[in-house]
Scaffold this active site. Structure first.
Site, mmCIF file in Angstrom:
data_model
loop_
_atom_site.group_PDB
_atom_site.id
_atom_site.type_symbol
_atom_site.label_atom_id
_atom_site.label_comp_id
_atom_site.label_asym_id
_atom_site.label_seq_id
_atom_site.Cartn_x
_atom_site.Cartn_y
_atom_site.Cartn_z
ATOM 1 N N SER A 131 0.186 -43.615 -23.046
ATOM 2 C CA SER A 131 0.090 -43.331 -24.489
ATOM 3 C C SER A 131 0.012 -44.660 -25.219
ATOM 4 C CB SER A 131 1.354 -42.589 -24.944
ATOM 5 O OG SER A 131 1.433 -42.549 -26.354
ATOM 6 N N TYR A 144 10.625 -42.157 -25.885
ATOM 7 C CA TYR A 144 9.254 -41.872 -25.445
ATOM 8 C C TYR A 144 8.478 -43.163 -25.208
ATOM 9 C CZ TYR A 144 4.610 -39.691 -25.319
ATOM 10 O OH TYR A 144 3.346 -39.276 -24.933
HETATM 11 N N1 LIG Z 1 -0.581 -35.043 -27.354
HETATM 12 C C1 LIG Z 1 -0.517 -36.321 -27.619
HETATM 13 O O1 LIG Z 1 -0.590 -36.751 -28.789
HETATM 14 C C2 LIG Z 1 -0.387 -37.322 -26.493
HETATM 15 C C3 LIG Z 1 -0.689 -38.662 -26.769
HETATM 16 C C4 LIG Z 1 -0.567 -39.606 -25.759
HETATM 17 C C5 LIG Z 1 -0.154 -39.227 -24.496
HETATM 18 N N2 LIG Z 1 0.141 -37.913 -24.247
HETATM 19 C C6 LIG Z 1 0.597 -37.573 -22.893
HETATM 20 O O2 LIG Z 1 -0.323 -36.668 -22.332
HETATM 21 C C7 LIG Z 1 0.329 -35.889 -21.321
HETATM 22 C C8 LIG Z 1 0.005 -34.420 -21.534
HETATM 23 O O3 LIG Z 1 0.519 -34.004 -22.786
HETATM 24 P P1 LIG Z 1 -0.157 -32.873 -23.689
HETATM 25 O O4 LIG Z 1 -0.392 -33.476 -25.024
HETATM 26 O O5 LIG Z 1 -1.269 -32.220 -22.975
HETATM 27 O O6 LIG Z 1 1.098 -31.888 -23.855
HETATM 28 P P2 LIG Z 1 1.374 -30.374 -23.329
HETATM 29 O O7 LIG Z 1 0.297 -29.475 -23.836
HETATM 30 O O8 LIG Z 1 2.773 -30.103 -23.734
HETATM 31 O O9 LIG Z 1 1.267 -30.494 -21.756
HETATM 32 C C9 LIG Z 1 2.287 -31.073 -20.977
HETATM 33 C C10 LIG Z 1 2.134 -30.594 -19.544
HETATM 34 O O10 LIG Z 1 3.142 -31.230 -18.741
HETATM 35 C C11 LIG Z 1 3.734 -30.240 -17.923
HETATM 36 N N3 LIG Z 1 5.092 -30.611 -17.530
HETATM 37 C C12 LIG Z 1 6.136 -30.962 -18.325
HETATM 38 N N4 LIG Z 1 7.226 -31.205 -17.595
HETATM 39 C C13 LIG Z 1 6.879 -31.001 -16.289
HETATM 40 C C14 LIG Z 1 7.564 -31.081 -15.056
HETATM 41 N N5 LIG Z 1 8.856 -31.429 -14.987
HETATM 42 N N6 LIG Z 1 6.883 -30.799 -13.923
HETATM 43 C C15 LIG Z 1 5.591 -30.448 -13.961
HETATM 44 N N7 LIG Z 1 4.874 -30.363 -15.103
HETATM 45 C C16 LIG Z 1 5.524 -30.625 -16.239
HETATM 46 C C17 LIG Z 1 3.705 -28.969 -18.769
HETATM 47 O O11 LIG Z 1 3.727 -27.808 -17.935
HETATM 48 P P3 LIG Z 1 4.982 -26.861 -17.670
HETATM 49 O O12 LIG Z 1 5.781 -26.788 -18.941
HETATM 50 O O13 LIG Z 1 4.329 -25.570 -17.279
HETATM 51 O O14 LIG Z 1 5.716 -27.503 -16.536
HETATM 52 C C18 LIG Z 1 2.330 -29.097 -19.395
HETATM 53 O O15 LIG Z 1 1.332 -28.587 -18.535
HETATM 54 C C19 LIG Z 1 1.813 -36.226 -21.417
HETATM 55 O O16 LIG Z 1 2.143 -37.148 -20.398
HETATM 56 C C20 LIG Z 1 1.935 -36.876 -22.791
HETATM 57 O O17 LIG Z 1 3.010 -37.774 -22.849
HETATM 58 C C21 LIG Z 1 0.020 -36.964 -25.205
#
Ligand SMILES: NC(=O)c1ccc[n+]([C@@H]2O[C@H](COP(=O)([O-])OP(=O)(O)OC[C@H]3O[C@@H](n4cnc5c(N)ncnc54)[C@H](OP(=O)(O)O)[C@@H]3O)[C@@H](O)[C@H]2O)c1
Length: 246
Positions: A131, A144
């Site tokens: 990120s 975070y």
């Molecule tokens: N959205 C943003 O603005 C943003 C920006 C920069 C980076 N990111 C990063 O991008 C990645 C994906 O985030 P997203 O925005 O797509 O959010 P999201 O829609 O909440 O997706 C997060 C995913 O991680 C999985 N997860 C969480 N804890 C887990 C665990 N213990 N074991 C296995 N799977 C797990 C969740 O699945 P389950 O709950 O089914 O396990 C879900 O599929 C993250 O690493 C986040 O930090 C996001």
């Protein structure tokens, strides 16, 4: 021969979009997340393999590696996210522990478990979704920012350690992405707080935008390593500098 791509956190958001994009590019995709029902529905769309897996659980990760098989071309460490937004003085320690376990230890555990299959298959790509939070601290974001920085350092160390082997190591660092779950999870299901994150921002990134970056870095000729790809919406000039219409 069809090679395998493993995507963690594929039940939602960026991981779900990435699984779809890699399947469309011809990979056998193995999807991992805790919510097995959601995962199975997505996997069914393109004949992927759904593995209910908590990346913080070593037995689950071993099952994931077994399902992936012995010819893995791509590992996308995407599972994770933020829990809470509070000053260090008010830190919810259980949430910090969970953030470290999921984002950092989970990334390392999955990478470690899949390394033999990456090596056996003659090489490939390890992509970690960090990120812009890893670029520097912001107020109330210490937990975070810290975990994303730790993932970045693990990724950077890995690139050094694997030097001489045909495995590229990429860090995808997105800015504001209006994904399915990120802000809802961060604010413990509070829809109002989650919506406020994107309020007045013209065109935040979509989960498909980030998936396309991941698809692109792994589609490049095998000798090309995009070490780090920072991607933000045009409306976001810096983590703290967001154009908002309201
Ligand atoms: N959205 C943003 O603005 C943003 C920006 C920069 C980076 N990111 C990063 O991008 C990645 C994906 O985030 P997203 O925005 O797509 O959010 P999201 O829609 O909440 O997706 C997060 C995913 O991680 C999985 N997860 C969480 N804890 C887990 C665990 N213990 N074991 C296995 N799977 C797990 C969740 O699945 P389950 O709950 O089914 O396990 C879900 O599929 C993250 O690493 C986040 O930090 C996001």
């Amino acid at each position: 021969m069809t090679r395998t791509a493993v995507v963690t956190g594929a039940s939602s958001g960026i991981g779900k979009a990435t699984a779809r994009a890699l399947a469309a590019d011809g990979y056998r995709v193995v999807l991992a997340a805790r919510r097995g029902d959601k995962l199975a529905g997505i996997a069914e769309e393109f004949g992927g393999v759904a593995v209910t897996c908590d990346v913080t659980n070593e037995e689950d990760v071993a099952r994931l590696a077994a399902a992936a098989g012995d010819d893995v071309a791509v590992v996308v460490n995407n599972a994770g996210g933020a829990l809470g937004l509070e000053p260090v003085a008010d830190a919810a320690l259980d949430k910090w522990r969970q953030m470290y376990e999921t984002n950092v230890i989970g990334m390392v555990a999955v990478t470690k478990a899949l390394m033999p299959a990456l090596r056996a298959g003659g090489g490939g790509s390890i992509v970690t979704v960090t990120s812009i939070a890893a670029d520097g601290a912001y107020e109330k974001g210490a937990g975070y920012c810290g975990v994303k920085a730790a993932e970045r350092y693990a990724s950077d160390a890995l690139r050094l350690e694997l030097n001489g082997e045909p495995i590229r190591v990429c860090d995808i660092a997105p800015g504001l992405v209006e994904s399915e779950g990120f802000s809802l999870v961060r604010f413990d299901g509070d829809e109002e707080k989650a919506a406020a994150v994107y309020e007045g921002v013209e065109n935040p990134l979509t989960e498909e935008d980030v998936a396309e970056c991941i698809r692109w870095v792994v589609s490049l000729p095998a000798h090309v390593n995009i070490d780090r790809l920072t991607v933000k919406p045009v409306a976001q000039a810096a983590p703290h500098k967001m154009a908002r219409t309201s």
